[in-house]
Design an enzyme around this catalytic site. Structure first.
Site, PDB file in Angstrom:
ATOM      1  N   HIS A 152     -13.415 -49.059 -14.009  1.00 39.09           N
ATOM      2  CA  HIS A 152     -13.287 -48.226 -15.222  1.00 39.09           C
ATOM      3  C   HIS A 152     -12.499 -48.867 -16.229  1.00 39.09           C
ATOM      4  CE1 HIS A 152     -14.194 -44.452 -13.317  1.00 39.09           C
ATOM      5  NE2 HIS A 152     -13.828 -44.855 -12.451  1.00 39.09           N
ATOM      6  N   GLU A 155     -13.072 -48.432 -19.199  1.00 41.73           N
ATOM      7  CA  GLU A 155     -12.889 -47.322 -20.345  1.00 41.73           C
ATOM      8  C   GLU A 155     -11.565 -46.754 -20.192  1.00 41.73           C
ATOM      9  OE1 GLU A 155     -14.235 -44.902 -17.155  1.00 41.73           O
ATOM     10  OE2 GLU A 155     -14.314 -46.954 -17.756  1.00 41.73           O
ATOM     11  N   CYS A 170     -18.825 -46.384 -12.475  1.00 41.75           N
ATOM     12  CA  CYS A 170     -18.130 -45.814 -11.036  1.00 41.75           C
ATOM     13  C   CYS A 170     -19.490 -44.713 -10.328  1.00 41.75           C
ATOM     14  CB  CYS A 170     -17.078 -44.961 -11.123  1.00 41.75           C
ATOM     15  SG  CYS A 170     -16.043 -45.015  -9.575  1.00 41.75           S
TER      16      CYS A 170
END
Length: 235
Positions: A175, A177, A89
């Site tokens: 994202h 993650e 990001c």
């Protein structure tokens, strides 16, 4: 043991689900916040792996955040040395800027879970794990594609969602993650208006997180593990 350094631009944006594949690849993980006085003295070329996470600031807000310009200068030296670097990001936007691209506010916010369109270049590498997998998006900025890089994925709202430069530099706007980390709920508390600005609502965003988060993180871990496995050993 190899050393990975994680740069946090805000405390509630850490590596989350990416920790597992990084440790499995044999890295000892260090972490530093940009507010730490020691951050200004670090040579970013030194870690075997550099991971830069997200943040609510824009790369263009250097008057408000003086550390951005300092970090960009040191990041450019690392990229010039072709040292393994991952940006997520805001971290991806920093890589783009350090490679000479323009980072700027996008036309709309992109917040929520949806899949990225992995192109042919992406499907032949680690991003193949993300095909048809909804992952979390939470951004309003974008960037031009840096020279010498290869676009890997897009979305309906933003053309530039992921790119790589060779084997050692990977930039991800989304994202993958996030989906099992409780900090997601802190994001919602910090930015309660974000979902509405993207045309959604907080209830549906929470429901999507609970339903889709584990699958997103599983795919993200597989993607990162493949990328780490493809890094060349230092000469």
């Amino acid at each position: 043991m190899k050393r990975a350094l994680v740069i946090r631009h805000v405390p509630h944006e850490g590596m989350a689900g990416y920790r597992e594949p990084v440790e499995a690849a044999g890295y000892a993980i260090d972490r530093i916040d940009v507010t730490d006085p020691a951050f200004a003295t670090l040579d970013l070329r030194e870690p075997d792996l550099l991971i830069m996470m997200g943040g609510p600031m824009g790369v263009y807000e250097q008057d408000r955040y003086p550390w951005i310009a300092c970090q960009l200068r040191r990041l450019a030296l690392r990229l010039a040395a072709d040292r393994p670097t991952l940006g997520v990001c805001f971290g991806a936007q920093m890589i783009a800027a350090a490679l000479g691209a323009k980072v700027y506010p996008g036309p709309v916010k992109e917040v929520g879970f949806h899949s990225v369109k992995v192109n042919d270049a992406g499907r032949t590498g680690p991003l193949s794990h993300l095909v048809d997998v909804p992952v979390l998006h939470w951004h309003g900025d974008t960037f031009t594609l840096p020279e010498g890089t290869q676009l890997l994925a897009s979305s309906d709202r933003y053309t530039h969602q992921a790119f790589r430069r060779g084997q050692h530099v990977l930039a991800l706007q989304f994202h993958a993650e996030m989906g099992e980390d409780a900090r997601f709920y802190q994001w919602m508390e910090e930015w309660p208006e974000a979902a509405a600005e993207s045309g959604g609502c907080n209830d549906s965003l929470r429901a999507a997180h609970d339903r889709l988060g584990p699958g997103a993180v599983s795919a993200g871990r597989a993607m990162l593990g493949d990328w780490l496995a493809g890094l060349k050993a230092p000469a």
